[in-house]
Design a protein around this motif. Sequence first.
Motif, PDB file in Angstrom:
ATOM      1  N   LYS B 118       0.796  -1.223   0.000  1.00  0.00           N
ATOM      2  CA  LYS B 118       0.000   0.000   0.000  1.00  0.00           C
ATOM      3  C   LYS B 118       0.831   1.277   0.000  1.00  0.00           C
ATOM      4  CE  LYS B 118      -3.962  -2.291   0.307  1.00  0.00           C
ATOM      5  NZ  LYS B 118      -5.133  -2.117   1.146  1.00  0.00           N
ATOM      6  N   ASP B 161      -4.809  -4.233   7.833  1.00  0.00           N
ATOM      7  CA  ASP B 161      -4.268  -3.579   6.637  1.00  0.00           C
ATOM      8  C   ASP B 161      -3.524  -2.275   7.006  1.00  0.00           C
ATOM      9  OD1 ASP B 161      -6.309  -2.297   3.832  1.00  0.00           O
ATOM     10  OD2 ASP B 161      -4.139  -2.517   3.986  1.00  0.00           O
ATOM     11  N   LYS B 163      -2.071   1.139   5.665  1.00  0.00           N
ATOM     12  CA  LYS B 163      -2.346   1.965   4.490  1.00  0.00           C
ATOM     13  C   LYS B 163      -1.200   2.871   4.055  1.00  0.00           C
ATOM     14  CE  LYS B 163      -6.870   1.047   4.053  1.00  0.00           C
ATOM     15  NZ  LYS B 163      -7.319   0.169   2.948  1.00  0.00           N
ATOM     16  N   TYR B 193      -5.899   0.530   8.783  1.00  0.00           N
ATOM     17  CA  TYR B 193      -7.333   0.186   8.769  1.00  0.00           C
ATOM     18  C   TYR B 193      -7.786  -0.149  10.192  1.00  0.00           C
ATOM     19  CZ  TYR B 193     -11.294  -2.744   6.867  1.00  0.00           C
ATOM     20  OH  TYR B 193     -12.504  -3.322   6.534  1.00  0.00           O
ATOM     21  N   TRP B 221      -5.885   7.002   6.768  1.00  0.00           N
ATOM     22  CA  TRP B 221      -5.411   6.860   5.387  1.00  0.00           C
ATOM     23  C   TRP B 221      -4.085   7.555   5.113  1.00  0.00           C
ATOM     24  CZ3 TRP B 221      -7.208   3.833   1.552  1.00  0.00           C
ATOM     25  CH2 TRP B 221      -8.503   3.298   1.684  1.00  0.00           C
TER      26      TRP B 221
END
Lengths: 157, 361
Positions: B118, B161, B163, B193, B221
């Motif tokens: 990511k 996750d 990011k 996340y 984010w």
Amino acid sequence: MALLGGLLGRLLWFSGLRRGRHAPGTQAMEQDRALEVYDIIRTIRDPEKPNTLEELEVVTESCVEVHEINEEEYLVIIRFTPTVPHCSLATLIGLCLRIKLQRCLPFKHKLEIYISEGTHSTEEDINKQINDKERVAAAMENPNLREIVEQCVTEPD
Amino acid sequence: MRAGSADGSGMAALTLSCRLAAHPDSRCWFVAWSPSGALLASCGGDRSVRVWGRQGENWVCQAVLGEGHQRTVRKVAWSLCGSYLASASFDATTCIWKKTPDGFECVTTLEGHENEVKSVAWSPSGSLLATCSRDKSVWIWEVDEEDEYECVSVLNSHTQDVKHVVWHPSQEVETTRDPSLTLACQLLASASYDDTVKLYREEEDDWVCFTTLEGHESTVWGLAFDGAGRRLASCSDDRTVRIWSSDEQGEPGVACSSTEPSWKCICTLSGYHTRTIYDVAWCRLTGAVATACGDDAIRVFEEEPLAEPQHPTFALTAHMSRAHAQDVNCVAWNPAEPGLLASCSDDGEVAFWRYQRPECC
């Protein structure tokens, strides 16, 4: 003449107030848009069964909510009810809804998809995934997942 | 197109200077300025990286790096010397490209993550690279003079996750409380996340997560340190930007050994953004903070000059409400030219903006 026009104008404005905060035309527009959305999603096929989401009552007309954000843009909210409490199936349906609307909805929109409350034990987890556009994009690059989604959203000839 | 006209609101501070169909029929996920500010790299769903350079008033494509990845390229990062570009992809790899007289050549492909990469970031020292992935881990790679890359740490601190990763801007950090604690200490931050931000540093030859910043109510984010590295901005799906600071007494620096710094949230910008905020960028030259939002808008905030350092307030100084036709994914301040801002969107476009600071700043 001007006086009559003024009175009429005030009457219309007042009736708009009674119906809600929007101008009189907005609510009708929102309802039209909601029907447009439903028309697109109801024919999506369930990933497991040979039926549409409408036939299985995964989606219904009332599960679509549309709100005007500004002129020409709408917020679309869909709450669907998966047939079985299986996590990956619910996520898959969410994916199908998002992809088909992304491709077929002609008006500018922002989309939120949720599992209808109380239908699933891990609904918060599922809702978060299906509304994360990065996760959705990556999932659609997975050839197996993509194939399943394509089969569910493609209209039969 | 000025911000005060039909599509914007209020302040006439942000004007469009150029718009490019950078990744046609696709989404543009990220843009990054080269260290000199002369080039902009963009990447997207079409699996390519493009490098743009100025030609008079316009920006033109100088290179297309199309053969490196099998899936979406999510982020790109320039090395500090400007000779290398790293690209992070959903194909689970990170490519390292070297700038040559003819363009760019892929010199290495870093593998190891289990699924989508990511983010990628080069440390200020130039000797380390960090990557992060949906596999929940952050990897730290060491690069030597022969362009050999070796993974030196795999950090599994996040529960979901990851990011984004960013390095603290300084190589060496001083604490004014104790001058003897000047250390060459690199600090890394990650956003996830799992709704948290984590900070990492090297302790006795091992990388560790030394603190977790909690407060956001949904996915984090983006991240951006201010120029001095005293503060960190984070942006989230919860539609807020949070400013975190490392020292309660308002002194700069992060002590790397005996004194334990505590990072606290000193300011929350809420009520401005109507959808997910995908990116935040803190200008090293002017201190202005820009945000990229899912409501298609770009906003700029400036710190109020008379506020206390540990209780800052930020004012909204620019709001371009239809900056793009779709979600804005990234904003980036030019490192050399004050007020030059690049942005990109799900509509596949890259845009360049001129930000005029209000008189009071």
